[in-house]
Design a protein around this motif. Structure first.
Motif, short mmCIF file in Angstrom:
data_model
loop_
_atom_site.label_atom_id
_atom_site.label_comp_id
_atom_site.label_asym_id
_atom_site.label_seq_id
_atom_site.Cartn_x
_atom_site.Cartn_y
_atom_site.Cartn_z
N VAL A 55 0.89 -1.17 0.00
CA VAL A 55 0.00 0.00 0.00
C VAL A 55 0.92 1.22 0.00
O VAL A 55 1.31 1.72 1.05
N MET A 57 0.76 4.44 -0.77
CA MET A 57 0.25 5.72 -0.31
C MET A 57 0.75 6.91 -1.13
O MET A 57 0.65 8.05 -0.70
N GLU A 60 -4.15 6.19 -4.24
CA GLU A 60 -4.96 5.10 -3.71
C GLU A 60 -4.84 3.88 -4.61
O GLU A 60 -5.49 3.76 -5.65
N ALA A 100 2.43 -1.21 4.50
CA ALA A 100 2.10 0.21 4.36
C ALA A 100 3.12 1.05 5.11
O ALA A 100 3.92 0.52 5.90
N TYR A 385 -8.54 6.16 2.50
CA TYR A 385 -7.28 6.65 1.93
C TYR A 385 -6.98 8.05 2.45
O TYR A 385 -5.83 8.36 2.80
N LEU A 388 -5.79 7.62 6.09
CA LEU A 388 -4.44 7.06 6.20
C LEU A 388 -3.39 8.05 5.72
O LEU A 388 -2.27 8.08 6.24
N SER A 389 -3.75 8.91 4.77
CA SER A 389 -2.81 9.94 4.32
C SER A 389 -2.45 10.90 5.45
O SER A 389 -1.31 11.36 5.54
N THR A 392 0.39 9.24 7.34
CA THR A 392 1.53 8.68 6.62
C THR A 392 2.13 9.70 5.65
O THR A 392 3.09 10.40 5.96
N ARG A 393 1.53 9.79 4.48
CA ARG A 393 2.09 10.59 3.39
C ARG A 393 2.21 12.07 3.74
O ARG A 393 3.26 12.69 3.52
N THR A 411 5.72 7.22 2.51
CA THR A 411 5.24 6.36 1.44
C THR A 411 6.16 5.14 1.36
O THR A 411 7.26 5.14 1.90
N LEU A 428 -6.88 -0.11 3.57
CA LEU A 428 -7.82 0.68 2.79
C LEU A 428 -9.22 0.06 2.78
O LEU A 428 -10.18 0.71 2.38
#
Length: 474
Positions: A55, A57, A60, A100, A385, A388-389, A392-393, A411, A428
């Motif tokens: 995943v 990132m 999506e 991920a 998505y 989770l962003s 993370t990202r 990522t 996701l």
């Protein structure tokens, strides 16, 4: 502008260093000081995740049946037909696990080594400390964790500055003092300056100007004498709470039961977007305050949750005596407005980062609150998505912009720092799978699920609690 006290500003619990809390808890401090640290997993120069579903990132999507090669703390190759070096440690995904990026909490006040273990056990590989860290944490604990000699997430830190001693923070009253405090923060390894409510306009501008010279961006609260629009236009990089817009943009009245007019939300988003600012999405933080507002029974319930065995005795006492349960009224309307505001920001592609304020607010335990924060964002209408962003990202983008020389992360891509979480299902499809990782890698060091359980057991033992059965520990 008239100051409108908010839920956190008017009754915010104070973090204290060991020198001020050890008197009645001397036995606890001695226990922590003499207890040997848990042995670190043995680092391996090369690790290969084989047959995992990635995943990444970056957008999506899921990349099925991949091999991800990690060498010396960085991702060096990703593909379906990567040759695995003979000396690599192999982690078999068997086509059923999902790899991920590790999670991030971009607003914490956790300063104990044990708190950092809780974060890691919950899949959190990056945290941003937002102020009040004691010298021992900055000078000893943080460097050891960032070097990889103690378990925990990568730690970035902000030096907190106010314009009066009302809330107990470092105080500056002249531009010259402001410039010197930035230099002092730079000398001591901080990456950010966090501004608080009561700064003067002149001191804010001096902090901003000196911060640019020293490479320490401004993050933090809305400053009452300026307002967030002027702060962001001047160059403040990140707002530390979504609710700050209530007090220094929407000009909410003193009564938190009254929510602002939603018709003004587009104007706030326009200010954020034109300045490319980051906003801390902390819905669960405000929701946790709302739940305990005038409800001592709720705080008692927090102290009976399974995660409470991983809280220090001093923190349990602070939670028990926190001020929110003594309030009157209902702040649910304001919470509903913040949900709507957060959803609108996400839909407008405002860069949101997850933050929790753990553990200063009862009910927000380090690590566990990250998962509750993601759940609250999903319930507010963000896609998984998008949620989770925020963890993370986008935190990776914030740090890359603020600290250009820092390792990149957030990522699953070649060249990124190897901060990873392996889960049994696709996050996701179900974010809750991240609550029980198959394993976590931080800066190339792999912690299998049994290692994560040992981290939790170690924290419980430090505080004199019996270990929780594995199926309840996370």
């Amino acid at each position: 502008m008239t100051f409108a006290p908010n839920a956190k500003r008017s009754a915010r619990p104070r973090h204290r260093s060991c020198t001020t809390t050890c008197g009645p808890l001397l036995w606890f401090c001695l226990l922590v000081a003499t207890k040997p640290a848990m042995a670190q997993p043995v680092p391996t120069a090369r690790t290969a995740f084989v047959d995992v579903n990635v995943v990444p990132m970056d957008r999506e999507r899921v990349l099925p049946h991949q091999t991800v090669l990690v060498e010396n703390g960085r991702i060096t190759a990703i593909g379906a037909s990567i040759r695995v070096p003979k000396d690599a440690r192999v982690i078999e995904g068997r086509g059923t696990t999902f790899l991920a990026p590790g999670l991030a909490d971009m607003h914490t006040h956790a300063h104990a080594p044990e708190d950092m273990r809780l974060y890691l056990a919950n899949g959190v590989t990056t945290v941003l400390d937002m102020g009040e860290a004691p010298n021992e944490f900055m000078g000893q604990v943080r460097p050891a964790i960032n070097r990889g000699t103690r378990p925990g997430p990568r730690i970035y830190s902000a030096f907190e500055v106010d314009g009066s001693p009302r809330y107990g923070h470092f105080t500056v009253t002249t531009p010259d003092e402001a410039r010197w405090i930035v230099r002092l923060a730079k000398t001591n390894g901080y990456e950010f300056i966090k501004v608080y409510n009561n700064l003067s306009a002149e001191c804010f501008q001096a902090l901003l100007a000196e911060g640019r010279l020293q490479g320490l961006p401004i993050v933090g609260h809305g400053v009452t004498r300026l307002g967030l629009e002027r702060q962001l236009d001047a160059g403040q990089l990140m707002v530390a709470h979504t609710e700050e817009f209530l007090y220094t943009f929407f000009s909410q009245p003193d009564e938190p039961e009254h929510a602002p007019d939603p018709a003004r939300i587009p104007a706030a988003i326009e200010v954020i977007r034109r300045n490319k600012a980051f906003i801390t999405a902390d819905l669960n933080t405000y929701a946790t305050i709302a739940r305990q507002w005038g409800r001592p029974d709720i705080v008692a319930d927090y102290l009976n949750q399974p995660y409470a065995r991983y809280l220090s005795p001093s923190l349990r006492i602070e939670w028990k005596h926190a001020g929110y349960a003594k309030r009157t009224g209902d702040i649910t309307p304001t919470l509903d407005f913040l949900k709507r505001f957060t959803k609108a920001m996400s839909d407008a592609s405002v860069p949101l980062v997850l933050g929790t304020d753990a553990p200063t607010i009862p009910g927000l335990a380090p690590g566990y609150s990250v998962h509750e924060g993601m759940r609250a964002l999903e319930e507010a209408g963000l896609t998984r998505y998008q949620v989770l962003s925020t963890a993370t990202r986008t935190p990776g983008e914030l740090i890359h912009r603020a600290v250009p020389n820092a390792d990149t992360f957030g990522t699953v891509a070649v060249g990124q720092r190897a901060d990873l979480i392996l889960s049994g299902q696709n996050p996701l499809d179900d974010l809750s799978t991240l609550r029980k990782p198959v394993g976590v890698m931080v800066n190339g060091v792999w912690y299998a699920d049994k290692d994560l359980e040992r981290l939790l057991d170690d924290v419980a033992a430090t505080y004199g609690a019996s270990p929780e059965p594995a199926h309840l520990s996370r």
